[in-house]
Design a protein around this motif. Structure first.
Motif, PDB file in Angstrom:
ATOM      1  N   SER A  58       1.323   7.430 -15.999  1.00  0.00           N
ATOM      2  CA  SER A  58       2.400   6.660 -16.626  1.00  0.00           C
ATOM      3  C   SER A  58       2.636   5.300 -15.962  1.00  0.00           C
ATOM      4  O   SER A  58       3.128   4.378 -16.603  1.00  0.00           O
ATOM      5  CB  SER A  58       3.705   7.467 -16.610  1.00  0.00           C
ATOM      6  OG  SER A  58       4.075   7.772 -15.277  1.00  0.00           O
ATOM      7  N   ILE A  59       2.285   5.160 -14.681  1.00  0.00           N
ATOM      8  CA  ILE A  59       2.581   3.918 -13.970  1.00  0.00           C
ATOM      9  C   ILE A  59       1.324   3.170 -13.548  1.00  0.00           C
ATOM     10  O   ILE A  59       1.227   1.954 -13.709  1.00  0.00           O
ATOM     11  CB  ILE A  59       3.450   4.197 -12.725  1.00  0.00           C
ATOM     12  CG1 ILE A  59       4.848   4.659 -13.150  1.00  0.00           C
ATOM     13  CG2 ILE A  59       3.560   2.967 -11.844  1.00  0.00           C
ATOM     14  CD1 ILE A  59       5.753   5.002 -12.000  1.00  0.00           C
ATOM     15  N   TYR A  60       0.332   3.883 -13.039  1.00  0.00           N
ATOM     16  CA  TYR A  60      -0.775   3.224 -12.359  1.00  0.00           C
ATOM     17  C   TYR A  60      -2.072   3.180 -13.157  1.00  0.00           C
ATOM     18  O   TYR A  60      -3.063   2.654 -12.674  1.00  0.00           O
ATOM     19  CB  TYR A  60      -1.022   3.899 -10.998  1.00  0.00           C
ATOM     20  CG  TYR A  60       0.166   3.799 -10.081  1.00  0.00           C
ATOM     21  CD1 TYR A  60       0.446   2.621  -9.407  1.00  0.00           C
ATOM     22  CD2 TYR A  60       1.025   4.873  -9.893  1.00  0.00           C
ATOM     23  CE1 TYR A  60       1.542   2.495  -8.581  1.00  0.00           C
ATOM     24  CE2 TYR A  60       2.126   4.774  -9.055  1.00  0.00           C
ATOM     25  CZ  TYR A  60       2.380   3.591  -8.406  1.00  0.00           C
ATOM     26  OH  TYR A  60       3.471   3.491  -7.583  1.00  0.00           O
ATOM     27  N   LYS A  83      20.390  -6.872   6.832  1.00  0.00           N
ATOM     28  CA  LYS A  83      19.490  -5.737   7.024  1.00  0.00           C
ATOM     29  C   LYS A  83      19.747  -4.747   5.893  1.00  0.00           C
ATOM     30  O   LYS A  83      20.895  -4.322   5.687  1.00  0.00           O
ATOM     31  CB  LYS A  83      19.723  -5.073   8.372  1.00  0.00           C
ATOM     32  CG  LYS A  83      19.320  -5.938   9.553  1.00  0.00           C
ATOM     33  CD  LYS A  83      19.574  -5.233  10.870  1.00  0.00           C
ATOM     34  CE  LYS A  83      19.189  -6.145  12.039  1.00  0.00           C
ATOM     35  NZ  LYS A  83      19.498  -5.500  13.341  1.00  0.00           N
ATOM     36  N   VAL A  84      18.678  -4.411   5.169  1.00  0.00           N
ATOM     37  CA  VAL A  84      18.789  -3.598   3.962  1.00  0.00           C
ATOM     38  C   VAL A  84      17.824  -2.430   4.060  1.00  0.00           C
ATOM     39  O   VAL A  84      16.667  -2.591   4.467  1.00  0.00           O
ATOM     40  CB  VAL A  84      18.452  -4.437   2.706  1.00  0.00           C
ATOM     41  CG1 VAL A  84      18.565  -3.584   1.447  1.00  0.00           C
ATOM     42  CG2 VAL A  84      19.349  -5.670   2.625  1.00  0.00           C
ATOM     43  N   VAL A  85      18.311  -1.240   3.680  1.00  0.00           N
ATOM     44  CA  VAL A  85      17.459  -0.053   3.614  1.00  0.00           C
ATOM     45  C   VAL A  85      17.421   0.443   2.179  1.00  0.00           C
ATOM     46  O   VAL A  85      18.475   0.629   1.547  1.00  0.00           O
ATOM     47  CB  VAL A  85      17.953   1.072   4.546  1.00  0.00           C
ATOM     48  CG1 VAL A  85      17.163   2.361   4.302  1.00  0.00           C
ATOM     49  CG2 VAL A  85      17.817   0.648   5.999  1.00  0.00           C
ATOM     50  N   LEU A  86      16.223   0.650   1.673  1.00  0.00           N
ATOM     51  CA  LEU A  86      16.014   1.258   0.369  1.00  0.00           C
ATOM     52  C   LEU A  86      15.591   2.700   0.582  1.00  0.00           C
ATOM     53  O   LEU A  86      14.643   2.954   1.332  1.00  0.00           O
ATOM     54  CB  LEU A  86      14.918   0.522  -0.415  1.00  0.00           C
ATOM     55  CG  LEU A  86      14.970  -1.009  -0.444  1.00  0.00           C
ATOM     56  CD1 LEU A  86      13.782  -1.540  -1.248  1.00  0.00           C
ATOM     57  CD2 LEU A  86      16.286  -1.497  -1.019  1.00  0.00           C
ATOM     58  N   LEU A  87      16.261   3.632  -0.041  1.00  0.00           N
ATOM     59  CA  LEU A  87      15.792   5.008  -0.024  1.00  0.00           C
ATOM     60  C   LEU A  87      14.789   5.187  -1.147  1.00  0.00           C
ATOM     61  O   LEU A  87      15.142   5.080  -2.322  1.00  0.00           O
ATOM     62  CB  LEU A  87      16.955   5.998  -0.176  1.00  0.00           C
ATOM     63  CG  LEU A  87      17.549   6.484   1.153  1.00  0.00           C
ATOM     64  CD1 LEU A  87      18.440   5.406   1.746  1.00  0.00           C
ATOM     65  CD2 LEU A  87      18.324   7.767   0.980  1.00  0.00           C
ATOM     66  N   PHE A  88      13.535   5.428  -0.784  1.00  0.00           N
ATOM     67  CA  PHE A  88      12.484   5.690  -1.759  1.00  0.00           C
ATOM     68  C   PHE A  88      12.397   7.202  -1.951  1.00  0.00           C
ATOM     69  O   PHE A  88      11.838   7.902  -1.109  1.00  0.00           O
ATOM     70  CB  PHE A  88      11.146   5.151  -1.272  1.00  0.00           C
ATOM     71  CG  PHE A  88      10.976   3.663  -1.415  1.00  0.00           C
ATOM     72  CD1 PHE A  88      11.970   2.876  -1.984  1.00  0.00           C
ATOM     73  CD2 PHE A  88       9.818   3.044  -0.991  1.00  0.00           C
ATOM     74  CE1 PHE A  88      11.815   1.513  -2.121  1.00  0.00           C
ATOM     75  CE2 PHE A  88       9.648   1.672  -1.128  1.00  0.00           C
ATOM     76  CZ  PHE A  88      10.645   0.905  -1.697  1.00  0.00           C
ATOM     77  N   PRO A  89      12.953   7.729  -3.054  1.00  0.00           N
ATOM     78  CA  PRO A  89      13.084   9.178  -3.170  1.00  0.00           C
ATOM     79  C   PRO A  89      11.829   9.925  -3.581  1.00  0.00           C
ATOM     80  O   PRO A  89      11.787  11.145  -3.464  1.00  0.00           O
ATOM     81  CB  PRO A  89      14.172   9.348  -4.233  1.00  0.00           C
ATOM     82  CG  PRO A  89      14.104   8.115  -5.044  1.00  0.00           C
ATOM     83  CD  PRO A  89      13.670   7.030  -4.126  1.00  0.00           C
ATOM     84  N   ASP A  90      10.807   9.207  -4.077  1.00  0.00           N
ATOM     85  CA  ASP A  90       9.670   9.945  -4.635  1.00  0.00           C
ATOM     86  C   ASP A  90       8.355   9.231  -4.370  1.00  0.00           C
ATOM     87  O   ASP A  90       8.293   8.027  -4.173  1.00  0.00           O
ATOM     88  CB  ASP A  90       9.839  10.145  -6.142  1.00  0.00           C
ATOM     89  CG  ASP A  90      10.156   8.857  -6.900  1.00  0.00           C
ATOM     90  OD1 ASP A  90      10.303   7.791  -6.259  1.00  0.00           O
ATOM     91  OD2 ASP A  90      10.281   8.915  -8.131  1.00  0.00           O
ATOM     92  N   LYS A  91       7.279  10.020  -4.360  1.00  0.00           N
ATOM     93  CA  LYS A  91       5.925   9.494  -4.308  1.00  0.00           C
ATOM     94  C   LYS A  91       5.437   9.195  -5.719  1.00  0.00           C
ATOM     95  O   LYS A  91       6.024   9.645  -6.696  1.00  0.00           O
ATOM     96  CB  LYS A  91       4.982  10.520  -3.661  1.00  0.00           C
ATOM     97  CG  LYS A  91       5.036  10.587  -2.149  1.00  0.00           C
ATOM     98  CD  LYS A  91       3.981  11.553  -1.648  1.00  0.00           C
ATOM     99  CE  LYS A  91       3.913  11.555  -0.127  1.00  0.00           C
ATOM    100  NZ  LYS A  91       2.895  12.514   0.386  1.00  0.00           N
ATOM    101  N   GLY A  92       4.310   8.512  -5.788  1.00  0.00           N
ATOM    102  CA  GLY A  92       3.769   8.177  -7.095  1.00  0.00           C
ATOM    103  C   GLY A  92       2.695   9.120  -7.604  1.00  0.00           C
ATOM    104  O   GLY A  92       2.172   8.931  -8.690  1.00  0.00           O
ATOM    105  N   ALA A 114       0.829  -1.218   0.000  1.00  0.00           N
ATOM    106  CA  ALA A 114       0.000   0.000   0.000  1.00  0.00           C
ATOM    107  C   ALA A 114       0.859   1.262   0.000  1.00  0.00           C
ATOM    108  O   ALA A 114       0.475   2.281   0.570  1.00  0.00           O
ATOM    109  CB  ALA A 114      -0.969   0.005   1.181  1.00  0.00           C
ATOM    110  N   ILE A 115       2.013   1.197  -0.657  1.00  0.00           N
ATOM    111  CA  ILE A 115       2.896   2.360  -0.810  1.00  0.00           C
ATOM    112  C   ILE A 115       2.838   2.791  -2.264  1.00  0.00           C
ATOM    113  O   ILE A 115       3.222   2.033  -3.166  1.00  0.00           O
ATOM    114  CB  ILE A 115       4.346   2.012  -0.411  1.00  0.00           C
ATOM    115  CG1 ILE A 115       4.418   1.695   1.082  1.00  0.00           C
ATOM    116  CG2 ILE A 115       5.284   3.163  -0.750  1.00  0.00           C
ATOM    117  CD1 ILE A 115       5.789   1.206   1.541  1.00  0.00           C
ATOM    118  N   LEU A 116       2.341   3.991  -2.499  1.00  0.00           N
ATOM    119  CA  LEU A 116       2.248   4.530  -3.856  1.00  0.00           C
ATOM    120  C   LEU A 116       3.543   5.292  -4.139  1.00  0.00           C
ATOM    121  O   LEU A 116       3.700   6.434  -3.729  1.00  0.00           O
ATOM    122  CB  LEU A 116       1.037   5.459  -3.979  1.00  0.00           C
ATOM    123  CG  LEU A 116       0.671   5.893  -5.403  1.00  0.00           C
ATOM    124  CD1 LEU A 116       0.021   4.745  -6.159  1.00  0.00           C
ATOM    125  CD2 LEU A 116      -0.261   7.096  -5.374  1.00  0.00           C
TER     126      LEU A 116
END
Length: 288
Positions: free
Chosen positions: A285-287, A270-279, A244-246
């Motif tokens: 274009s994506i959804y 242990k892994v961290v992803l930097l999510f730089p942007d919202k959708g 549920a992350i757009l």
């Protein structure tokens, strides 16, 4: 979140959440740093404030001066307009038609002047030349091309925020290569603390056959991965379906990069992803 003295002081301290469904079969721990919680919706808020404040510190800008900036990034343009408005710097933003269509109204709402030069839709050198000439005509400051403007000093806050909330050693951080202040800040913080954490830079490219973009020149990056937009979009759709992350395409690219590396990671990694942007700017274009 408590009381903040001005909108720019709300940049950072973004949410760090554990992803529990999107990485089926991964025995370690996977986290996402949700930079969409920044005030204009992306990690570019960190980059923009770092860039403008560096120009102010160097005396290249002062309150009331005009900054003529060129950018091909809608997120960075939005961030830059807010920072300039808060720092009382007039902004002329030189963009291509795609950026103008995405955020032109937003830029004008912040009081920026938007310029769309003919024939400069995707050509950074042409936009940069236009911005340089325009600055000369109106007496504004041109700091160089989009790439030059964003080579600000490192922003270590994201790395410090991650390390504060992840319990125990962190094995891997996956960061967007097009967020240079944040990428450099993560590398600097890892090096400063003498950590064994590996840093991966992810380049979002137009298609699977696109060449690897130029090296961001950040010391300490262990791997550079290229993710095409189709692959990133599929990862975005998995994120919204399972978590549920757009998210936007650069965030999808971070997840896709993790999926390429997951099999080689230790079972307890242990892994961290930097999510730089919202959708929210990529619904069509994506959804769709």
């Amino acid at each position: 979140m408590g009381l903040s003295a001005g909108i720019l002081n709300t940049i950072g301290d973004t949410a760090l959440v554990q992803l529990v469904r999107v990485a089926d079969g991964f025995p370690g721990q996977l986290f996402a740093k949700l930079e969409g919680f920044n005030p204009t919706g992306s990690t570019e808020d960190r980059s923009a404030v770092a860039a403008v404040d560096e120009l102010l510190r160097r005396g290249e800008l002062v309150e009331g001066a005009t900054l003529v900036a060129e950018t091909g990034s809608a997120d960075f343009a939005a961030s830059l307009t807010q920072v300039c408005r808060s720092r009382r710097v007039e902004l002329v933003c030189v963009v291509g038609p795609a950026v103008e269509a995405a955020v032109g109204g937003l830029l004008r709402a912040y009081g920026a002047r938007v310029e769309v030069p003919d024939g400069a839709a995707a050509d950074e050198p042409a936009r940069a030349a236009f911005a340089r000439d325009l600055a000369g005509r109106i007496g504004g400051h041109w700091p160089g091309s989009h790439s030059a403007l964003r080579r600000a000093e490192s922003d270590r806050r994201a790395a410090r925020e991650i390390l504060e909330h992840v319990d125990g050693p962190l094995d891997l951080v996956i960061c967007d290569a097009d967020s240079p202040a944040v990428l450099r800040g993560c590398a600097d913080q890892i090096r400063l603390l003498g950590l064994a954490t590996e840093l991966v830079a992810v380049h979002l490219v137009g298609d699977a056959d696109a060449p690897m973009p130029a090296d961001p020149g950040v010391e300490g990056v262990r791997h550079r991965l290229r993710i095409d937009r189709t692959t990133a979009a599929r990862a975005c759709r998995r994120l919204v379906e399972r978590e549920a992350i757009l998210a936007g395409p650069r965030s999808g690219a971070a997840l896709a990069a993790f999926e390429q590396l997951a099999d080689a990671l230790a079972p307890d990694a242990k892994v961290v992803l930097l999510f730089p942007d919202k959708g929210h700017r990529h619904l069509d274009s994506i959804y769709s």
